[in-house]
Design an enzyme around this catalytic site. Structure first.
Site, PDB file in Angstrom:
ATOM      1  N   SER A 155      24.944 -28.331  -9.135  1.00  0.00           N
ATOM      2  CA  SER A 155      24.593 -27.940  -7.769  1.00  0.00           C
ATOM      3  C   SER A 155      25.150 -28.997  -6.833  1.00  0.00           C
ATOM      4  O   SER A 155      25.443 -30.129  -7.261  1.00  0.00           O
ATOM      5  CB  SER A 155      23.073 -27.868  -7.623  1.00  0.00           C
ATOM      6  OG  SER A 155      22.675 -27.775  -6.265  1.00  0.00           O
ATOM      7  N   TYR A 168      14.416 -30.884  -8.997  1.00  0.00           N
ATOM      8  CA  TYR A 168      15.703 -30.187  -9.043  1.00  0.00           C
ATOM      9  C   TYR A 168      16.857 -31.162  -8.848  1.00  0.00           C
ATOM     10  O   TYR A 168      17.848 -31.135  -9.579  1.00  0.00           O
ATOM     11  CB  TYR A 168      15.721 -29.102  -7.970  1.00  0.00           C
ATOM     12  CG  TYR A 168      16.896 -28.162  -8.042  1.00  0.00           C
ATOM     13  CD1 TYR A 168      16.909 -27.102  -8.950  1.00  0.00           C
ATOM     14  CD2 TYR A 168      17.990 -28.319  -7.199  1.00  0.00           C
ATOM     15  CE1 TYR A 168      17.980 -26.230  -9.013  1.00  0.00           C
ATOM     16  CE2 TYR A 168      19.074 -27.448  -7.248  1.00  0.00           C
ATOM     17  CZ  TYR A 168      19.064 -26.405  -8.159  1.00  0.00           C
ATOM     18  OH  TYR A 168      20.132 -25.551  -8.221  1.00  0.00           O
TER      19      TYR A 168
END
Length: 273
Positions: A155, A168
């Protein structure tokens, strides 16, 4: 078939004869990557959530459209033994696992001081540890074969941070570090390992998030897109799943054999700030 058509056909089927595992691939980014790999000629093993009938239709549709074998394995990636089993069964059923795409992931947003511990554990388990266990199971056979491609879907948050996403961000930074280490270990064995780092990608999940955010904040859909979700992306557009799929195919093709240990942003300039 004329010469030009033959050349185009060979170019398009650059992964013919390869077998790919794509986790989290029954929808969204994972499905987009799986579809592009199948279009490039690879046999594909899907893994993810969904009802049996829905998944059977998906496998049949993908196989019919691409002319490759498509199977489904419902391994629970939160369980290391099942993650290993996904790779082992693919090798048993298809003869190899040449390409591994670690895409499965979950998210939770909360301030650090109130971040639920069970959410932290779950996010680290699926987003990071599952990738490790899958790589561990696939790496030896890839090295023995002298060829392998590992693509980890990280990401933009594997490169930069945002508030309230501690688990995350930590997991995706870990994925980038894991990618570099595996790349170094595979470099002399014909095995590459790279990370794709998307910003916001247009998926059904994001579409639902837009509507929910608009209602919660009392603002328009357009304002949510431009001023909330894409605030950090200079190009002000969502990436498409097919863009990520095309990049995965490139990394897995002969053209990408010299690329390893990289974290490639597909974020509209987000991480250029």
């Amino acid at each position: 078939m004329n010469v030009h058509a033959q050349i185009a056909s060979r170019t398009e089927r650059v992964l013919a004869g390869r077998v790919a595992i794509v986790t989290g691939s029954t929808s969204g980014i994972g499905l987009g990557i799986a579809r592009k790999l199948a279009e490039a000629g690879a046999d594909v093993v899907l893994n993810g959530l969904g009802g049996r009938d829905e998944i059977e239709r998906l496998c049949g549709k993908l196989a019919g459209a691409c002319g490759t074998r498509v199977a489904y394995n419902g391994a629970n990636l939160m369980v290391p033994a099942e993650t290993r089993g996904l790779v082992e069964k693919t090798i048993a059923d298809f003869g190899s696992a040449d390409i591994l795409v670690n895409n499965a992931g979950i998210q939770h947003v909360s301030p650090v001081e109130s971040f639920p511990e069970e959410k932290w554990d779950a996010i680290l388990a699926l987003n990071l540890s599952a990738a490790f266990h899958a790589i561990k199971a696939a790496f030896g056979p890839m090295k023995a074969a002298g060829w392998g491609r590992i693509v980890n879907v990280a990401s933009a948050h594997g490169l930069v941070a945002s508030p309230f996403k501690s688990a995350y961000v930590a997991a995706k930074h870990g994925v980038v570090g894991l990618t570099k280490t595996v790349a170094l270990e595979g470099a002399e064995h014909g095995v590459t390992c790279n990370a794709i780092c998307p910003g916001y990608v247009w998926t059904p999940l994001v579409e639902n998030q837009i509507e929910d955010t608009a209602k919660a904040r009392g603002i328009t859909r357009e304002a949510v897109i431009r001023d909330v979700l894409l605030a950090a992306q200079p190009n002000k557009r969502f990436a498409e799943v097919d863009e990520l799929g095309a990049l995965a195919v490139f990394l897995c093709s002969a053209a990408g054999q010299g690329i390893t240990g990289t974290a490639l942003p597909v974020d509209g300039g987000w991480t250029a700030h």
